[in-house]
Design an enzyme around this catalytic site. Sequence first.
Site, PDB file in Angstrom:
ATOM      1  N   HIS A 187     -21.759 -91.197  11.496  1.00  0.00           N
ATOM      2  CA  HIS A 187     -22.766 -90.647  12.418  1.00  0.00           C
ATOM      3  C   HIS A 187     -22.379 -91.017  13.852  1.00  0.00           C
ATOM      4  O   HIS A 187     -21.822 -92.086  14.093  1.00  0.00           O
ATOM      5  CB  HIS A 187     -24.140 -91.218  12.071  1.00  0.00           C
ATOM      6  CG  HIS A 187     -25.243 -90.559  12.845  1.00  0.00           C
ATOM      7  ND1 HIS A 187     -25.563 -90.931  14.126  1.00  0.00           N
ATOM      8  CD2 HIS A 187     -26.052 -89.524  12.532  1.00  0.00           C
ATOM      9  CE1 HIS A 187     -26.543 -90.146  14.563  1.00  0.00           C
ATOM     10  NE2 HIS A 187     -26.854 -89.292  13.617  1.00  0.00           N
ATOM     11  N   LYS A 217     -32.710 -93.179  10.469  1.00  0.00           N
ATOM     12  CA  LYS A 217     -32.199 -94.178  11.428  1.00  0.00           C
ATOM     13  C   LYS A 217     -32.925 -95.510  11.209  1.00  0.00           C
ATOM     14  O   LYS A 217     -33.239 -95.834  10.073  1.00  0.00           O
ATOM     15  CB  LYS A 217     -32.346 -93.635  12.851  1.00  0.00           C
ATOM     16  CG  LYS A 217     -31.788 -92.212  12.961  1.00  0.00           C
ATOM     17  CD  LYS A 217     -31.623 -91.702  14.342  1.00  0.00           C
ATOM     18  CE  LYS A 217     -31.022 -90.308  14.283  1.00  0.00           C
ATOM     19  NZ  LYS A 217     -30.672 -89.758  15.580  1.00  0.00           N
ATOM     20  N   GLY A 267     -31.364 -86.202  19.296  1.00  0.00           N
ATOM     21  CA  GLY A 267     -32.487 -86.961  19.837  1.00  0.00           C
ATOM     22  C   GLY A 267     -32.858 -86.560  21.253  1.00  0.00           C
ATOM     23  O   GLY A 267     -33.666 -87.227  21.901  1.00  0.00           O
ATOM     24  N   SER A 302     -31.563 -82.266  16.976  1.00  0.00           N
ATOM     25  CA  SER A 302     -32.866 -81.725  17.386  1.00  0.00           C
ATOM     26  C   SER A 302     -33.319 -80.531  16.540  1.00  0.00           C
ATOM     27  O   SER A 302     -33.927 -79.597  17.059  1.00  0.00           O
ATOM     28  CB  SER A 302     -32.858 -81.363  18.882  1.00  0.00           C
ATOM     29  OG  SER A 302     -32.663 -82.527  19.659  1.00  0.00           O
ATOM     30  N   GLU A 319     -24.009 -92.106  16.258  1.00  0.00           N
ATOM     31  CA  GLU A 319     -24.530 -93.393  16.736  1.00  0.00           C
ATOM     32  C   GLU A 319     -23.661 -94.540  16.236  1.00  0.00           C
ATOM     33  O   GLU A 319     -23.464 -95.534  16.933  1.00  0.00           O
ATOM     34  CB  GLU A 319     -26.005 -93.553  16.311  1.00  0.00           C
ATOM     35  CG  GLU A 319     -26.917 -92.704  17.190  1.00  0.00           C
ATOM     36  CD  GLU A 319     -28.188 -92.210  16.530  1.00  0.00           C
ATOM     37  OE1 GLU A 319     -28.613 -92.768  15.511  1.00  0.00           O
ATOM     38  OE2 GLU A 319     -28.768 -91.228  17.055  1.00  0.00           O
ATOM     39  N   ASN A 355     -32.432 -88.086   8.284  1.00  0.00           N
ATOM     40  CA  ASN A 355     -31.796 -89.346   8.682  1.00  0.00           C
ATOM     41  C   ASN A 355     -32.855 -90.153   9.404  1.00  0.00           C
ATOM     42  O   ASN A 355     -33.219 -89.837  10.530  1.00  0.00           O
ATOM     43  CB  ASN A 355     -30.607 -89.035   9.613  1.00  0.00           C
ATOM     44  CG  ASN A 355     -30.014 -90.293  10.230  1.00  0.00           C
ATOM     45  OD1 ASN A 355     -30.325 -91.409   9.802  1.00  0.00           O
ATOM     46  ND2 ASN A 355     -29.177 -90.112  11.236  1.00  0.00           N
ATOM     47  N   GLU A 401     -22.713 -82.277  14.310  1.00  0.00           N
ATOM     48  CA  GLU A 401     -23.802 -82.774  15.151  1.00  0.00           C
ATOM     49  C   GLU A 401     -23.295 -82.978  16.576  1.00  0.00           C
ATOM     50  O   GLU A 401     -22.719 -84.038  16.886  1.00  0.00           O
ATOM     51  CB  GLU A 401     -24.322 -84.107  14.610  1.00  0.00           C
ATOM     52  CG  GLU A 401     -24.925 -84.021  13.231  1.00  0.00           C
ATOM     53  CD  GLU A 401     -25.953 -85.120  13.009  1.00  0.00           C
ATOM     54  OE1 GLU A 401     -27.098 -84.793  12.712  1.00  0.00           O
ATOM     55  OE2 GLU A 401     -25.604 -86.302  13.179  1.00  0.00           O
TER      56      GLU A 401
HETATM   57  P1  PGA Z   1     -32.309 -85.594  15.768  1.00  0.00           P
HETATM   58  O1  PGA Z   1     -31.185 -86.481  15.043  1.00  0.00           O
HETATM   59  O2  PGA Z   1     -32.748 -84.547  14.788  1.00  0.00           O
HETATM   60  O3  PGA Z   1     -33.408 -86.565  16.096  1.00  0.00           O
HETATM   61  O4  PGA Z   1     -31.675 -85.002  16.982  1.00  0.00           O
HETATM   62  C1  PGA Z   1     -30.223 -85.883  14.218  1.00  0.00           C
HETATM   63  C2  PGA Z   1     -29.267 -86.937  13.714  1.00  0.00           C
HETATM   64  O5  PGA Z   1     -28.990 -87.908  14.430  1.00  0.00           O
HETATM   65  O6  PGA Z   1     -28.758 -86.840  12.584  1.00  0.00           O
END
Ligand code: PGA
Length: 252
Positions: free
Chosen positions: A96, A12, A174, A214, A98, A10, A168
């Site tokens: 997601h 982003k 993140g 992560s 976010e 992903n 998630e």
């Molecule tokens: P990350 O993000 O691996 O940077 O924690 C995962 C995601 O948001 O799908």
Amino acid sequence: MIRKPFIAGNWKMYKTGAEAREFIERFRPLVKSWDRAQVALAVSALSLPEAVKAAEGSQLLIGAQNTHWATEGAFTGEISGAMIKAAGGQVVIIGHSERRLLFGETDGWVAKKLAAALDFGLLPIVCVGETLQDRDMGRTFNVLANQLTGGLAGLSDQALRDIVLAYEPVWAIGTGVTATVEQAQEAQAFIRGRLSRQFNPEAAGAVRLVYGGSVKPDNAQALLSQPDIDGALVGGASLSPDSFAEIVNLVG
Ligand code: PGA
């Protein structure tokens, strides 16, 4: 039940079209076997056509990070599944955290987007997960159950097999803090159990459940070896061809 591993990046709001092309050209030869896992990249909508072109002739799936549920209409700033498909996209992330937390996306929207994505022949990656506050208050399973009930409302048993669900935990996204393998497996087993009551148990056994939050080359192996973790949704570590390929190469 054999479930083909699924590893998706992903991106982003990172990478222009040119950067996407450069990444894909470097990434393709780094993957040792394209048959062991299905591999996808969810790129910026603007980079989609260039990414699709760069992936041509490989098994790398390219897709988007969001979609509207309508085919077209007066929805300023949105893109539709029809547009993703027309640009050569094959997958789409839906719900997601976010999108949920920063842009107000609800479970009701997730359900509508999911139905539309399936109608357009896209492979949807539906995200669920609890916040740190939810976890601290012992509400993790309630939150997941509600997200599954609301977000998958109206989905048929057959269609459940055609989607990927990503667990998630919001506190692990993140942040560099990964859920422990026990926490991830526990939540994913809960999700599969819940799905087997919401849908027919065979469909629940067939759907791929991936973990995100992560995921890095050095923790992916332990996560991917859990019985209910069928792959990974990778944010930060998917931005480098080397680290993303390292994760993909762990599967099999
Ligand atoms: P990350 O993000 O691996 O940077 O924690 C995962 C995601 O948001 O799908």
